[in-house]
Design a protein around this motif. Structure first.
Motif, PDB file in Angstrom:
ATOM      1  N   ALA A 163      -4.903   4.091 -21.215  1.00 56.55           N
ATOM      2  CA  ALA A 163      -5.575   5.209 -21.873  1.00 56.55           C
ATOM      3  C   ALA A 163      -4.542   6.223 -22.339  1.00 56.55           C
ATOM      4  O   ALA A 163      -3.725   6.685 -21.561  1.00 56.55           O
ATOM      5  CB  ALA A 163      -6.548   5.876 -20.898  1.00 56.55           C
ATOM      6  N   VAL A 207      17.647   6.907 -11.309  1.00 53.23           N
ATOM      7  CA  VAL A 207      18.632   5.888 -10.955  1.00 53.23           C
ATOM      8  C   VAL A 207      18.406   5.420  -9.513  1.00 53.23           C
ATOM      9  O   VAL A 207      17.447   5.835  -8.862  1.00 53.23           O
ATOM     10  CB  VAL A 207      20.068   6.424 -11.157  1.00 53.23           C
ATOM     11  CG1 VAL A 207      20.329   6.683 -12.639  1.00 53.23           C
ATOM     12  CG2 VAL A 207      20.298   7.690 -10.342  1.00 53.23           C
ATOM     13  N   LEU A 218      -0.585   4.327 -17.944  1.00 54.51           N
ATOM     14  CA  LEU A 218      -1.966   3.882 -18.048  1.00 54.51           C
ATOM     15  C   LEU A 218      -2.275   3.603 -19.512  1.00 54.51           C
ATOM     16  O   LEU A 218      -1.769   4.292 -20.405  1.00 54.51           O
ATOM     17  CB  LEU A 218      -2.911   4.957 -17.510  1.00 54.51           C
ATOM     18  CG  LEU A 218      -2.762   5.275 -16.019  1.00 54.51           C
ATOM     19  CD1 LEU A 218      -3.699   6.404 -15.615  1.00 54.51           C
ATOM     20  CD2 LEU A 218      -3.038   4.039 -15.167  1.00 54.51           C
ATOM     21  N   GLY A 221      11.672   5.977   6.071  1.00 55.91           N
ATOM     22  CA  GLY A 221      10.792   5.216   5.192  1.00 55.91           C
ATOM     23  C   GLY A 221       9.848   6.120   4.408  1.00 55.91           C
ATOM     24  O   GLY A 221       9.509   5.855   3.259  1.00 55.91           O
ATOM     25  N   PHE A 222       9.435   7.209   5.048  1.00 62.75           N
ATOM     26  CA  PHE A 222       8.490   8.121   4.418  1.00 62.75           C
ATOM     27  C   PHE A 222       8.981   9.542   4.599  1.00 62.75           C
ATOM     28  O   PHE A 222       9.540   9.872   5.639  1.00 62.75           O
ATOM     29  CB  PHE A 222       7.107   7.946   5.041  1.00 62.75           C
ATOM     30  CG  PHE A 222       6.645   6.538   4.897  1.00 62.75           C
ATOM     31  CD1 PHE A 222       6.073   6.113   3.717  1.00 62.75           C
ATOM     32  CD2 PHE A 222       6.870   5.617   5.906  1.00 62.75           C
ATOM     33  CE1 PHE A 222       5.705   4.796   3.549  1.00 62.75           C
ATOM     34  CE2 PHE A 222       6.505   4.289   5.746  1.00 62.75           C
ATOM     35  CZ  PHE A 222       5.923   3.881   4.557  1.00 62.75           C
ATOM     36  N   LYS A 230       4.085   0.142  -8.772  1.00 64.33           N
ATOM     37  CA  LYS A 230       3.018  -0.606  -9.446  1.00 64.33           C
ATOM     38  C   LYS A 230       3.462  -0.791 -10.899  1.00 64.33           C
ATOM     39  O   LYS A 230       3.941   0.154 -11.533  1.00 64.33           O
ATOM     40  CB  LYS A 230       1.760   0.260  -9.386  1.00 64.33           C
ATOM     41  CG  LYS A 230       0.520  -0.404  -9.899  1.00 64.33           C
ATOM     42  CD  LYS A 230      -0.252  -1.021  -8.766  1.00 64.33           C
ATOM     43  CE  LYS A 230      -1.556  -1.608  -9.311  1.00 64.33           C
ATOM     44  NZ  LYS A 230      -2.202  -2.454  -8.314  1.00 64.33           N
ATOM     45  N   GLU A 256       0.818  -1.214   0.000  1.00 65.68           N
ATOM     46  CA  GLU A 256       0.000   0.000   0.000  1.00 65.68           C
ATOM     47  C   GLU A 256       0.853   1.266   0.000  1.00 65.68           C
ATOM     48  O   GLU A 256       0.533   2.243  -0.655  1.00 65.68           O
ATOM     49  CB  GLU A 256      -0.919   0.005   1.211  1.00 65.68           C
ATOM     50  CG  GLU A 256      -2.247  -0.669   0.934  1.00 65.68           C
ATOM     51  CD  GLU A 256      -3.233  -0.298   2.012  1.00 65.68           C
ATOM     52  OE1 GLU A 256      -4.212   0.392   1.701  1.00 65.68           O
ATOM     53  OE2 GLU A 256      -3.016  -0.694   3.180  1.00 65.68           O
ATOM     54  N   ASN A 257       1.942   1.207   0.771  1.00 59.74           N
ATOM     55  CA  ASN A 257       2.811   2.387   0.835  1.00 59.74           C
ATOM     56  C   ASN A 257       4.003   2.290  -0.114  1.00 59.74           C
ATOM     57  O   ASN A 257       4.903   3.144  -0.087  1.00 59.74           O
ATOM     58  CB  ASN A 257       3.279   2.623   2.268  1.00 59.74           C
ATOM     59  CG  ASN A 257       2.163   3.179   3.135  1.00 59.74           C
ATOM     60  OD1 ASN A 257       1.560   4.194   2.786  1.00 59.74           O
ATOM     61  ND2 ASN A 257       1.876   2.513   4.231  1.00 59.74           N
ATOM     62  N   LEU A 258       4.049   1.241  -0.917  1.00 62.96           N
ATOM     63  CA  LEU A 258       5.072   1.094  -1.949  1.00 62.96           C
ATOM     64  C   LEU A 258       6.500   1.080  -1.378  1.00 62.96           C
ATOM     65  O   LEU A 258       7.382   1.809  -1.858  1.00 62.96           O
ATOM     66  CB  LEU A 258       4.931   2.213  -2.991  1.00 62.96           C
ATOM     67  CG  LEU A 258       3.577   2.307  -3.708  1.00 62.96           C
ATOM     68  CD1 LEU A 258       3.517   3.541  -4.601  1.00 62.96           C
ATOM     69  CD2 LEU A 258       3.298   1.061  -4.534  1.00 62.96           C
ATOM     70  N   ASN A 311      17.173   7.456  -6.443  1.00 58.25           N
ATOM     71  CA  ASN A 311      15.775   7.872  -6.385  1.00 58.25           C
ATOM     72  C   ASN A 311      14.855   6.779  -5.837  1.00 58.25           C
ATOM     73  O   ASN A 311      13.661   7.007  -5.658  1.00 58.25           O
ATOM     74  CB  ASN A 311      15.283   8.273  -7.781  1.00 58.25           C
ATOM     75  CG  ASN A 311      16.106   9.395  -8.373  1.00 58.25           C
ATOM     76  OD1 ASN A 311      16.803   9.221  -9.369  1.00 58.25           O
ATOM     77  ND2 ASN A 311      16.065  10.540  -7.743  1.00 58.25           N
ATOM     78  N   TYR A 337       3.678  -5.584  -8.680  1.00 52.79           N
ATOM     79  CA  TYR A 337       4.656  -4.537  -8.368  1.00 52.79           C
ATOM     80  C   TYR A 337       6.036  -4.908  -8.910  1.00 52.79           C
ATOM     81  O   TYR A 337       6.276  -6.063  -9.258  1.00 52.79           O
ATOM     82  CB  TYR A 337       4.729  -4.327  -6.856  1.00 52.79           C
ATOM     83  CG  TYR A 337       3.424  -3.806  -6.297  1.00 52.79           C
ATOM     84  CD1 TYR A 337       3.206  -2.446  -6.138  1.00 52.79           C
ATOM     85  CD2 TYR A 337       2.384  -4.683  -5.970  1.00 52.79           C
ATOM     86  CE1 TYR A 337       2.007  -1.962  -5.656  1.00 52.79           C
ATOM     87  CE2 TYR A 337       1.166  -4.205  -5.486  1.00 52.79           C
ATOM     88  CZ  TYR A 337       0.985  -2.840  -5.337  1.00 52.79           C
ATOM     89  OH  TYR A 337      -0.210  -2.353  -4.869  1.00 52.79           O
TER      90      TYR A 337
END
Lengths: 480, 480
Positions: free
Chosen positions: B283, B156, B281, B179-180, B211, B100-102, B159, B124
């Motif tokens: 679209a 890279v 996406l 972490g965040f 994702k 959820e928090n990747l 990041n 993922y």
């Protein structure tokens, strides 16, 4: 006075301020601590002058600090020790721009929004957008690693600065980073960005510029329950959409805004509103916005709407960006807090903040960058009531501890400055802080440059403590 | 031997290698310098063991260095001074994952691609994709700030790493990053990423996971002239499209690849081919790919095609990723160079490289990340011809100087190691390098940890010089 004469020799008489009545304006910044007068203010106009000023001060062991527009919210530009302020306001040139390679070289005193204004005609812009962007400078943004509403997609300042000319605290000039390519050797540029003026002074800054997005779609979504709004934020990101921005306001903030000039007409009984913006190539953007609306609906939104005109979008954004000022109209004083949490903890942490508000009796409004989990609780109080200022400070500290406890941090974009230097001990262990101090000592061994900020010393001086626990009215009403 | 006994006490007998015949495999890495034997290899299994090993070595003043999979191309893991190698291969767990928090927390020895394999079922992946990703480790990626084909859009390694547990060269353990939220205080994590094992050892790494994109479109474009291909690269970025990847191969590389197992059937008379991938996406992606094709056509492409099947896309990518190996089949030896230039200088620099090739008589193939301006000239030579190895090294150096002269850098993703430690003097001034050295000395004052790499010393030791100028066959055939 030897100092004034020396400074005048370097930068010219008109660029030195030393008369006490003219120094007052430099005694504070956006964090309203007890004012503290600098012994002088020097306004150099180029790198050589900055280097010469710093060299002289270093030789004479006189403390100094750099200052941009003074909009910082954590006290980084307050001359706690009577520092000589090196003001960068006269270094505000766009030195060069390379549209094809998406780079611009600027002086540190250039106002953030002015860079965009200078290149907008060609279809480009500078991405980091703190709410104070119409007054704050890119040098100040570098010092604070400033954020902004659109950092969810585009990243904070450190992602947009690729190189700098940097005057070390002994007057030596180094080049860090590179115009193209990732850092070579140790990433000293990365260390400097966000160092809050404690490692030296950037005098030429190479930034990334971006092509303006072809199209933008903005949705406003109103929720009966905070929980549904929070779940919507996670669900949008979870769906693989990276909006340019997801901003949240709670009931108290909406009510304040609706009393201001930016009347959107929020229903009085909704608990939260989200402002969600997607941008990019026109093709497919309609579908992106459609997906966002769909996700809002799956999460029990009461009303969701995509802006039908630029005027409508602009009103929504103004209501968000002016929310801090609006709170200032309904509460005599407020403290803007700034913490970060994992997105999935939004509901839990907002509930904890509501509890803290109840327990303390101080109203807390929330206006923030929900997509990044970057909270801005606005703690309302009245400094005329004895003890309430201190209570508000304690409440702020408590909120930050909640952020750290769920795995977050004590600041997202406003910096540590003098405001949160003690909270650093809650965020970090002793060994971590020792490493931080060691970093500072490499560049700034005598701590002549902006002492008492960012990193708590093993034995913190009394002055810092005093400044920290003395607050006043926050007149600025701007934030990151 | 006291060392071996001490190490065995800490990590167990089976995790210490000291027999000379078993040490040979650790005497080199992907940069084929003269092999240099370590005095021992230790394979700890957790942070405490790493810290205990380092503490003991530090106390006994025995030099050491960390090692991942040993695929580095610049010699960062070569034990020049008979270092004890701390191999992280037994620390290869995925410790936790928060979809959820990747975020995922991994040990440093986890192979890059294995992380993606472990989370792909949930939809993922881990974005940085060096060509060696099926063998190289995330700890090694951290040390080298590894790149990859898709870093144009995704950035890279730096990041994608948000926090780490880090053992300093004296055995102290610190936590860096969070972490965040963005870094708080000095960005020590940013300093550690890309420090090539000279500042200590990361033992737990928190990475971003992403994702998987909903859809991918890949175009192959063939050009009669390099100049048209180069202009296409700039035009795509200039149009505001950020492809996931833009890769270029020149004639020599294409010919080599077409002789390998990955026969695409490139016409023999085209000068350059581009592989352009857009993702996101579903679209709107069709339109994005259409715009890319259109831009190719505006720039005189001979043939451009969007992959009609995953098999076709996969063949194109294999032909790109295996190009280094393919060159290895047509030339007895080659040196992979790695430099960065502004995108707009592509035509000019490729012409300069062609001139250098003519003058030297050594063929140079070009296979590279064109979107980032990250060149990989492959200098072909035959080490059996006396003097030709040295000539190839000189040619490599000359190419790097061209990169720096147009505003670029001496490495994009392969690191400095021992290979480019001298070229650092061409990239940086004396004061800049002094700042770099000062950085190292904060963490690694006695330079016990991986000495002789990354930063040239004022008085460089003879061993380094020797290793640098002795090369051999590059058997690895992998790159970043």
């Amino acid at each position: 006075m030897e100092l004034v004469a020396a400074m005048q020799r370097i930068v010219g008489a008109k660029n030195v301020i030393y008369e006490p009545h003219r120094l007052h304006v430099f005694s504070c910044d956006g964090y309203v601590a007890e004012p503290s007068l600098p012994r002088a203010v020097v306004m150099p106009t180029n790198t050589d002058e900055v280097a010469a000023v710093v060299r002289w001060l270093h030789q004479h062991k006189i403390p100094f600090l750099p200052r941009g527009a003074g909009t910082g919210l954590s006290g980084g530009a307050i001359p706690l020790n009577g520092e000589v302020i090196i003001s960068l306001v006269k270094m505000k040139k766009l030195l060069s721009v390379d549209f094809e390679n998406l780079r611009a070289v600027v002086q540190p005193g250039l106002v953030n929004l002015n860079l965009t204004k200078l290149i907008t005609g060609e279809g480009y812009y500078y991405a980091p957008d703190p709410s104070s962007q119409s007054v704050c400078t890119i040098g100040g943004n570098l010092a604070e690693n400033a954020g902004g509403s659109h950092c969810l997609k585009y990243g904070v300042t450190t992602n947009h600065i690729v190189a700098a000319k940097f005057v070390l605290p002994d007057g030596e000039v180094i080049d860090v980073g590179s115009g193209f390519g990732d850092p070579i050797g140790y990433d000293i540029l990365g260390l400097i960005v966000g160092s809050e003026g404690t490692l030296g002074i950037a005098t030429e800054i190479t930034v990334r510029i971006l092509k303006k997005p072809q199209a933008v779609k903005t949705a406003l979504a109103m929720f009966d329950r905070v929980e549904d709004a929070s779940n919507t934020v996670s669900a949008i990101i979870g769906a693989g959409i990276i909006p340019a921005a997801i901003e949240m306001m709670d009931q108290l903030a909406m009510q304040a805004v609706d009393k201001s000039n930016y009347h959107v007409g929020y229903p009085t009984d909704i608990e939260a509103v989200l402002l969600i913006e997607v941008d990019g190539l026109a093709a497919g953007l309609e579908e992106d916005a459609g997906r966002v609306v769909e996700i809002c609906e799956q999460n029990h939104v009461r009303m969701v709407k995509v802006a039908g005109s630029e005027a409508e979008r602009s009103l929504w954004w103004s209501s968000r960006k002016m929310a801090f000022g609006a709170i200032g109209r309904v509460s005599p004083d407020y403290i803007v807090q700034d913490g970060v949490i994992p997105r999935t903890k939004l509901t839990e942490v907002l509930q904890r903040i509501a509890d803290i508000s109840c327990e303390s009796g101080l109203p807390i409004a929330n206006v923030f960058h929900a997509g990044d989990g970057n909270l801005h609780p606005l703690i309302c109080y009245d400094s005329r009531i004895p003890g309430e200022t201190e209570k508000a400070m304690r409440v702020g500290s408590e909120v930050l501890r909640v952020c750290v406890d769920v795995g977050g941090t004590i600041t997202g974009e406003h910096g540590v400055g003098i405001e949160k230097v003690e909270e650093m001990r809650y965020q970090f262990g002793e060994a971590d802080l020792a490493a931080q101090l060691a970093m500072r000592d490499v560049f700034n061994p005598g701590a002549l440059c902006n002492a008492g900020k960012l990193i708590p010393s093993p034995a913190r001086c009394v002055e810092v403590k005093q400044a920290r626990w003395t607050t006043g009215r926050n007149a600025a009403g701007v934030e990151g």
